[in-house]
Design an enzyme around this catalytic site. Sequence first.
Site, PDB file in Angstrom:
ATOM      1  N   GLU A 271       0.812  -1.219   0.000  1.00 19.28           N
ATOM      2  CA  GLU A 271       0.000   0.000   0.000  1.00 19.28           C
ATOM      3  C   GLU A 271       0.854   1.283   0.000  1.00 19.28           C
ATOM      4  O   GLU A 271       0.848   2.048   0.958  1.00 19.28           O
ATOM      5  CB  GLU A 271      -0.965   0.010   1.179  1.00 19.28           C
ATOM      6  CG  GLU A 271      -1.951  -1.141   1.169  1.00 19.28           C
ATOM      7  CD  GLU A 271      -2.966  -1.051   2.297  1.00 19.28           C
ATOM      8  OE1 GLU A 271      -3.523   0.044   2.505  1.00 19.28           O
ATOM      9  OE2 GLU A 271      -3.183  -2.067   2.977  1.00 19.28           O
ATOM     10  N   HIS A 273       1.722   5.017  -0.494  1.00 25.60           N
ATOM     11  CA  HIS A 273       0.934   6.252  -0.543  1.00 25.60           C
ATOM     12  C   HIS A 273       1.830   7.422  -0.962  1.00 25.60           C
ATOM     13  O   HIS A 273       2.083   7.627  -2.123  1.00 25.60           O
ATOM     14  CB  HIS A 273       0.240   6.491   0.795  1.00 25.60           C
ATOM     15  CG  HIS A 273      -0.976   5.659   0.994  1.00 25.60           C
ATOM     16  ND1 HIS A 273      -2.121   5.836   0.271  1.00 25.60           N
ATOM     17  CD2 HIS A 273      -1.218   4.618   1.835  1.00 25.60           C
ATOM     18  CE1 HIS A 273      -3.043   4.960   0.643  1.00 25.60           C
ATOM     19  NE2 HIS A 273      -2.502   4.197   1.587  1.00 25.60           N
TER      20      HIS A 273
END
Length: 300
Positions: A271, A273
Site C-alpha cells: 500500500e 501512498h
Amino acid sequence: MPFPHTPSVTAFRLTDDKAGPYGITAGPDGALWLTLVHRGGVARLTLDGVYEEYTLDAPDCRPTVIVPGPDGALWFTRFQDHRIGRVTVGGEVTSFPLPSAGGGPYGITAGPDGALWFTETTGDRVGRITVDGEITEFALPVAGGFPSAITTGPDDALWFTLNGANAIGRITVDGDTVVHPLPTDAAGPVGIAADGDAVWFTEILAGQIGRITPDGRITELPLPDRSAKPHAIVAADDGECWFTEWGTGRVGRVTGTGEITEHALPDPSSEPHGITLGPDGALWTALETGGVARVEQRLP
C-alpha cells in the site's frame, strides 16, 4: 526512449502495521519525515536508518500530508480533528485549529508567498496559514468538490485536485479561482505535483496520469494497468514525475513525452501512498503496512 535501466528497489520495515506511514517528505535536516495516519504521530528517518517517532496530542487526529515549510519546520495536515500541525526538526510539535468547523484538511504545500496552503476536503475550501499560525480560508465555487492534494505551479498559483468534482482547480495568492473539468468522467483526481513547465496529477479511478499546462490544456495518459489506483505523485526533474500505485504495490515514472514505466515493490500488498525525492537523489515512498521503500532512479 525507454528508461535506461531497471531501478534498484529496497523496502525497509520501520514500525508495526498499526502505525500507517502515509505522507513522506525530505526535511531541511537531510532526513525523511513521515506521517503515521493510524497512530496519530509523525516520524523522522535518517538515511542511515535511525528512526524516531513523535506522538501527537490526539491519537485519532489522522495526520496525512507533510511538507517542509519556509521556516525550517515540517508542516502537516490533521484530517480528523481539523488542525494544521507543525513539527521542528528537533521534534517540538504544535498545531493550529481551522477557523471553520469540519474542514477535513488533507493536502498541503509551501506557497510562493512564504505561507503554507492547504485543502479542506469536506469544507470545499482552500486555506492559507502563515508560519505564525494565522489562517485565511477561501471558499471554492463547487459544492462537494472534495479538494485533495495541492501544489505550487510553475505560474506561482496554487493547483489542486477536486476529487469529488472530477476537476483540477487553480487559485491565485489573492484567492481568484478557476476550475478545469477533466475529459474523462469519474476519473477521481488525487495526487498533484508540478515540474518547471506544467502540473501533473493522478486519476485514481481512471488509472491514468494527467498533465495540465498553466493555460488549462489537459492531457491524460492511461497506465498499462488501469486498475493500479495511482495515488501520490512527485516531480523528480523537469518533464519527469514519479507516482505510487496504491492498488498494485508499484511505483511508476512518467516523462514529458508521455512514456510510462512501472516498477514493482517487494511486497505487492504494501500500500504505497506518499512519495518524495529524497536528499540522496532516490525516490522514497511511505508504505501503509509499516515501512518505506527506496527506489534508485539512476545508475551511478
